[in-house]
Design a protein around this motif. Structure first.
Motif, mmCIF file in Angstrom:
data_model
loop_
_atom_site.group_PDB
_atom_site.id
_atom_site.type_symbol
_atom_site.label_atom_id
_atom_site.label_comp_id
_atom_site.label_asym_id
_atom_site.label_seq_id
_atom_site.Cartn_x
_atom_site.Cartn_y
_atom_site.Cartn_z
ATOM 1 N N PRO A 17 -2.329 -8.232 -8.443
ATOM 2 C CA PRO A 17 -1.250 -7.618 -7.666
ATOM 3 C C PRO A 17 -1.449 -7.853 -6.169
ATOM 4 C CG PRO A 17 -2.737 -5.923 -8.515
ATOM 5 C CD PRO A 17 -3.220 -7.242 -9.057
ATOM 6 N N ILE A 19 0.150 -6.471 -2.474
ATOM 7 C CA ILE A 19 0.975 -5.532 -1.714
ATOM 8 C C ILE A 19 1.392 -6.229 -0.424
ATOM 9 C CG2 ILE A 19 0.995 -3.305 -0.515
ATOM 10 C CD1 ILE A 19 -1.588 -2.695 -2.360
ATOM 11 N N VAL A 76 -8.463 -8.813 0.882
ATOM 12 C CA VAL A 76 -8.947 -8.637 -0.481
ATOM 13 C C VAL A 76 -9.576 -7.256 -0.572
ATOM 14 C CG1 VAL A 76 -10.533 -9.577 -2.210
ATOM 15 C CG2 VAL A 76 -9.477 -11.111 -0.532
ATOM 16 N N ASP A 77 -9.396 -6.563 -1.680
ATOM 17 C CA ASP A 77 -10.008 -5.227 -1.775
ATOM 18 C C ASP A 77 -11.438 -5.308 -2.308
ATOM 19 O OD1 ASP A 77 -9.817 -5.360 -4.531
ATOM 20 O OD2 ASP A 77 -8.852 -3.411 -4.744
ATOM 21 N N ASP A 79 -12.935 -4.407 -4.984
ATOM 22 C CA ASP A 79 -13.148 -4.867 -6.356
ATOM 23 C C ASP A 79 -12.639 -6.292 -6.577
ATOM 24 O OD1 ASP A 79 -14.219 -2.407 -7.089
ATOM 25 O OD2 ASP A 79 -12.256 -1.591 -7.611
ATOM 26 N N ARG A 80 -12.048 -6.859 -5.552
ATOM 27 C CA ARG A 80 -11.475 -8.207 -5.604
ATOM 28 C C ARG A 80 -10.367 -8.336 -6.653
ATOM 29 N NH1 ARG A 80 -14.561 -11.359 -2.303
ATOM 30 N NH2 ARG A 80 -13.794 -13.359 -3.076
ATOM 31 N N ASP A 81 -9.754 -7.201 -7.016
ATOM 32 C CA ASP A 81 -8.679 -7.254 -8.011
ATOM 33 C C ASP A 81 -7.329 -6.791 -7.461
ATOM 34 O OD1 ASP A 81 -9.059 -4.519 -7.873
ATOM 35 O OD2 ASP A 81 -9.527 -4.266 -10.002
ATOM 36 N N CYS A 82 -7.204 -6.771 -6.135
ATOM 37 C CA CYS A 82 -5.923 -6.455 -5.505
ATOM 38 C C CYS A 82 -5.904 -7.090 -4.113
ATOM 39 C CB CYS A 82 -5.743 -4.937 -5.403
ATOM 40 S SG CYS A 82 -4.098 -4.436 -4.846
ATOM 41 N N LEU A 83 -4.719 -7.580 -3.720
ATOM 42 C CA LEU A 83 -4.552 -8.217 -2.417
ATOM 43 C C LEU A 83 -3.592 -7.419 -1.554
ATOM 44 C CD1 LEU A 83 -4.079 -11.895 -3.662
ATOM 45 C CD2 LEU A 83 -6.152 -10.919 -2.623
ATOM 46 N N LEU A 84 -3.808 -7.507 -0.251
ATOM 47 C CA LEU A 84 -2.886 -6.932 0.721
ATOM 48 C C LEU A 84 -2.451 -8.065 1.649
ATOM 49 C CD1 LEU A 84 -1.524 -4.458 2.120
ATOM 50 C CD2 LEU A 84 -3.605 -4.232 3.484
ATOM 51 N N ILE B 19 -0.125 2.569 -5.027
ATOM 52 C CA ILE B 19 -0.667 2.231 -3.714
ATOM 53 C C ILE B 19 -0.793 3.533 -2.915
ATOM 54 C CG2 ILE B 19 -0.204 0.973 -1.564
ATOM 55 C CD1 ILE B 19 1.854 -0.694 -3.422
ATOM 56 N N MET B 31 -5.499 0.734 -3.966
ATOM 57 C CA MET B 31 -4.555 0.683 -5.077
ATOM 58 C C MET B 31 -5.332 1.053 -6.327
ATOM 59 S SD MET B 31 -3.181 -0.782 -7.891
ATOM 60 C CE MET B 31 -3.365 -2.547 -8.168
ATOM 61 N N HIS B 95 -15.003 3.463 -2.181
ATOM 62 C CA HIS B 95 -16.316 3.881 -2.675
ATOM 63 C C HIS B 95 -17.457 3.254 -1.855
ATOM 64 C CE1 HIS B 95 -16.179 -0.067 -4.577
ATOM 65 N NE2 HIS B 95 -17.448 0.061 -4.876
ATOM 66 N N CYS B 101 -10.023 0.184 1.159
ATOM 67 C CA CYS B 101 -10.646 -0.821 0.288
ATOM 68 C C CYS B 101 -10.369 -2.246 0.767
ATOM 69 C CB CYS B 101 -10.112 -0.662 -1.134
ATOM 70 S SG CYS B 101 -10.571 0.904 -1.910
ATOM 71 N N PHE B 102 -9.373 -2.419 1.631
ATOM 72 C CA PHE B 102 -8.969 -3.767 2.057
ATOM 73 C C PHE B 102 -9.680 -4.148 3.350
ATOM 74 C CE2 PHE B 102 -5.614 -2.096 -0.632
ATOM 75 C CZ PHE B 102 -5.414 -3.137 -1.522
ATOM 76 N N TYR B 103 -10.988 -4.256 3.287
ATOM 77 C CA TYR B 103 -11.785 -4.495 4.488
ATOM 78 C C TYR B 103 -12.224 -5.956 4.632
ATOM 79 C CZ TYR B 103 -15.562 -3.813 1.103
ATOM 80 O OH TYR B 103 -16.373 -3.910 -0.001
ATOM 81 N N THR B 104 -11.779 -6.795 3.705
ATOM 82 C CA THR B 104 -12.117 -8.218 3.783
ATOM 83 C C THR B 104 -10.859 -9.026 4.092
ATOM 84 O OG1 THR B 104 -13.870 -7.906 2.162
ATOM 85 C CG2 THR B 104 -13.152 -10.165 2.558
ATOM 86 N N ALA B 105 -10.864 -9.717 5.212
ATOM 87 C CA ALA B 105 -9.718 -10.548 5.599
ATOM 88 C C ALA B 105 -10.085 -12.010 5.435
ATOM 89 C CB ALA B 105 -9.322 -10.263 7.042
#
Lengths: 121, 121
Positions: A17, A19, A76-77, A79-84, B19, B31, B95, B101-105
């Motif tokens: 997914p 966002i 990337v989040d 858990d690497r299973d969701c993108l923003l 979300i 998410m 966590h 959670c979106f701290y990797t760009a």
């Protein structure tokens, strides 16, 4: 660390997914799905490209409507299973011609429409 | 129209993505997934409650960590297959102790950490 789309975590259908959020305003515009190729195309072209589950084909956002999403930054989040995707959205992101797909709020147990379609003159 | 969680569109596992966005700042925090009961619990309690896929149990966000998500408003998208929870997040949502959670760009083909863990003193 150099980025490889194959290192993301995809679901059983090979999808992740994504966002879309407007830069600056922070508005959440929509959520749609990408496969690894769509991620790579998005990064290569700077045009946000999803995988359409209904049409089973790439979906370059705005290709037919003109309501393009210019990629500002993909994130990337944990858990690497969701993108923003932080984007610059031209016009409405929603196929109902509303700026955002999230135009229905739950208030006091009722569904309330909080956004009207954009008028194009 | 009165809202019934059964009218949402769930995936094959009975789940819908949700979300979480901080009210005011617009920051996208995380998410996670809900089933129909988690949606109902979230609305009834005002505490955002997910369904943990790994633990196969309800996950009242912050129940053990104290990093609760107070629900401000729940919104439904046009296809009724994705939710947006506008929340008031106490402390980090991730966590890893980061706010989001979106701290990797992805910048210039590299993964870049754009957010550090919150220090708690």
């Amino acid at each position: 660390m150099s980025f490889d789309p194959a290192t993301l975590v995809y679901d059983a259908n090979g999808l992740i997914p994504c966002i879309a959020q407007q830069e600056g305003t922070g508005e959440v515009l929509m959520m749609a799905w990408m496969n690894a190729d769509a991620v790579a195309r998005t990064l290569a072209t700077g045009r946000v490209t999803y995988w359409s589950r209904s049409r089973q084909s790439f979906w370059v956002k705005g290709e037919s409507s003109g309501h393009v999403q210019k990629l500002v930054e993909l994130r990337v989040d944990c858990d690497r299973d969701c993108l923003l995707a932080v984007v610059d959205q031209t016009g409405p992101a929603c196929h109902t011609n509303r700026r955002s797909c999230f135009y229905t709020a739950l208030r006091g147990g009722e569904e309330v429409e909080i956004m009207t379609p954009v008028s194009e003159g």
